[in-house]
Design a protein around this motif. Sequence first.
Motif, PDB file in Angstrom:
ATOM      1  N   ALA A  50       0.853  -1.190   0.000  1.00  0.00           N
ATOM      2  CA  ALA A  50       0.000   0.000   0.000  1.00  0.00           C
ATOM      3  C   ALA A  50       0.889   1.241   0.000  1.00  0.00           C
ATOM      4  CB  ALA A  50      -0.921  -0.007   1.217  1.00  0.00           C
ATOM      5  N   ALA A  51       0.276   2.374  -0.246  1.00  0.00           N
ATOM      6  CA  ALA A  51       1.003   3.638  -0.237  1.00  0.00           C
ATOM      7  C   ALA A  51       0.089   4.732   0.288  1.00  0.00           C
ATOM      8  CB  ALA A  51       1.498   4.000  -1.637  1.00  0.00           C
ATOM      9  N   VAL A  52       0.674   5.688   0.984  1.00  0.00           N
ATOM     10  CA  VAL A  52      -0.080   6.871   1.415  1.00  0.00           C
ATOM     11  C   VAL A  52       0.672   8.121   0.976  1.00  0.00           C
ATOM     12  CG1 VAL A  52      -1.183   5.771   3.392  1.00  0.00           C
ATOM     13  CG2 VAL A  52       1.018   6.928   3.704  1.00  0.00           C
ATOM     14  N   HIS A  77     -10.901   0.457   9.772  1.00  0.00           N
ATOM     15  CA  HIS A  77     -10.457   1.774  10.249  1.00  0.00           C
ATOM     16  C   HIS A  77     -11.532   2.848  10.050  1.00  0.00           C
ATOM     17  CE1 HIS A  77      -6.516  -0.020  10.726  1.00  0.00           C
ATOM     18  NE2 HIS A  77      -6.532  -0.389   9.470  1.00  0.00           N
ATOM     19  N   ALA A  78     -12.778   2.457  10.235  1.00  0.00           N
ATOM     20  CA  ALA A  78     -13.891   3.391  10.054  1.00  0.00           C
ATOM     21  C   ALA A  78     -13.778   4.554  11.025  1.00  0.00           C
ATOM     22  CB  ALA A  78     -15.215   2.661  10.253  1.00  0.00           C
ATOM     23  N   GLY A  79     -14.015   5.759  10.528  1.00  0.00           N
ATOM     24  CA  GLY A  79     -14.022   6.952  11.354  1.00  0.00           C
ATOM     25  C   GLY A  79     -12.654   7.446  11.786  1.00  0.00           C
ATOM     26  N   GLN A  80     -11.604   6.751  11.403  1.00  0.00           N
ATOM     27  CA  GLN A  80     -10.271   7.143  11.853  1.00  0.00           C
ATOM     28  C   GLN A  80      -9.655   8.203  10.940  1.00  0.00           C
ATOM     29  OE1 GLN A  80      -7.645   3.845  12.635  1.00  0.00           O
ATOM     30  NE2 GLN A  80      -9.175   2.729  13.808  1.00  0.00           N
ATOM     31  N   ILE A  81      -8.675   8.905  11.488  1.00  0.00           N
ATOM     32  CA  ILE A  81      -7.940   9.906  10.730  1.00  0.00           C
ATOM     33  C   ILE A  81      -6.825   9.211   9.965  1.00  0.00           C
ATOM     34  CG2 ILE A  81      -6.372  11.886  10.981  1.00  0.00           C
ATOM     35  CD1 ILE A  81      -8.204  12.816  13.279  1.00  0.00           C
ATOM     36  N   ALA A  82      -6.657   9.600   8.715  1.00  0.00           N
ATOM     37  CA  ALA A  82      -5.719   8.891   7.844  1.00  0.00           C
ATOM     38  C   ALA A  82      -5.106   9.839   6.824  1.00  0.00           C
ATOM     39  CB  ALA A  82      -6.433   7.756   7.114  1.00  0.00           C
ATOM     40  N   TYR A 191      -8.659  13.245  16.846  1.00  0.00           N
ATOM     41  CA  TYR A 191      -7.892  12.217  17.542  1.00  0.00           C
ATOM     42  C   TYR A 191      -7.075  11.421  16.532  1.00  0.00           C
ATOM     43  CZ  TYR A 191      -6.754   8.285  20.601  1.00  0.00           C
ATOM     44  OH  TYR A 191      -6.074   7.322  21.316  1.00  0.00           O
ATOM     45  N   ILE A 192      -5.803  11.763  16.429  1.00  0.00           N
ATOM     46  CA  ILE A 192      -4.884  11.098  15.503  1.00  0.00           C
ATOM     47  C   ILE A 192      -4.190   9.983  16.271  1.00  0.00           C
ATOM     48  CG2 ILE A 192      -2.909  11.427  13.965  1.00  0.00           C
ATOM     49  CD1 ILE A 192      -3.622  14.487  14.077  1.00  0.00           C
ATOM     50  N   TRP A 193      -4.289   8.756  15.773  1.00  0.00           N
ATOM     51  CA  TRP A 193      -3.689   7.643  16.503  1.00  0.00           C
ATOM     52  C   TRP A 193      -3.430   6.486  15.538  1.00  0.00           C
ATOM     53  CZ3 TRP A 193      -5.889   2.696  17.933  1.00  0.00           C
ATOM     54  CH2 TRP A 193      -7.156   2.458  17.368  1.00  0.00           C
ATOM     55  N   GLY A 194      -2.916   5.375  16.082  1.00  0.00           N
ATOM     56  CA  GLY A 194      -2.738   4.165  15.300  1.00  0.00           C
ATOM     57  C   GLY A 194      -1.692   4.308  14.209  1.00  0.00           C
TER      58      GLY A 194
END
Length: 212
Positions: A50-52, A77-82, A191-194
């Motif tokens: 994968a790539a971001v 990863h629903a609702g998460q910041i990415a 909330y940035i995490w993970g």
Amino acid sequence: MSLSAEIRPFSVADFRARVARLGEHGTDEAGDHVIDPSLDRLHDKHLRDAAVLVPVVAREPEATVLLTVRTEHLPSHAGQIAFPGGKIDDDDHSALHAALREAEEEIGLSAAVIEPIGQLEPYVSNSGFRIVPVLSVVAPEFSLTINENEVADAFEVPLSFLMTASNHRRSSKRYKGLNRIFYEMPYGDRYIWGVTAGILRRIYERLYGDEA
């Protein structure tokens, strides 16, 4: 690391200079298993590529980082910041091509306003992905068209906040009977995490960590 007095800290010029001094790859592994040693290192043959895109917006006097909020109905990863990004498809020419394609598909960020300037070594996620962070500079005049099927929102965070170690908190929670360790970087009501926080921490370590 000494910087010219003419280059303002956390400006896009400062960011460019730091990326230019990077080697092609770091010598250490990066991933969830490094942050949390209790996690097993996933064997490479089980990992999906994968790539971001790490979009550093050329705001003045300080740059910002563009992030997204995933929609609540996504299967993972629903609702998460990415970061904008996703799996590298068979017809993608490279990690860069995948990151640019995903940014266009998810938030309508055109490749015409994106200048790729480097890549970090892949970040291995516990969910089974080998993620290449593509570092880029984005012209501040960009416009977005958000794909509401995948993204609920997009917002910017000052680079200075994300690249300051005191804003990186190691936290933990129980998951499937185990105590999992991860980074979190709360910014206001965001909330940035993970994995996203893990990649940001890795960027800090590679570009800014020797100043700690």
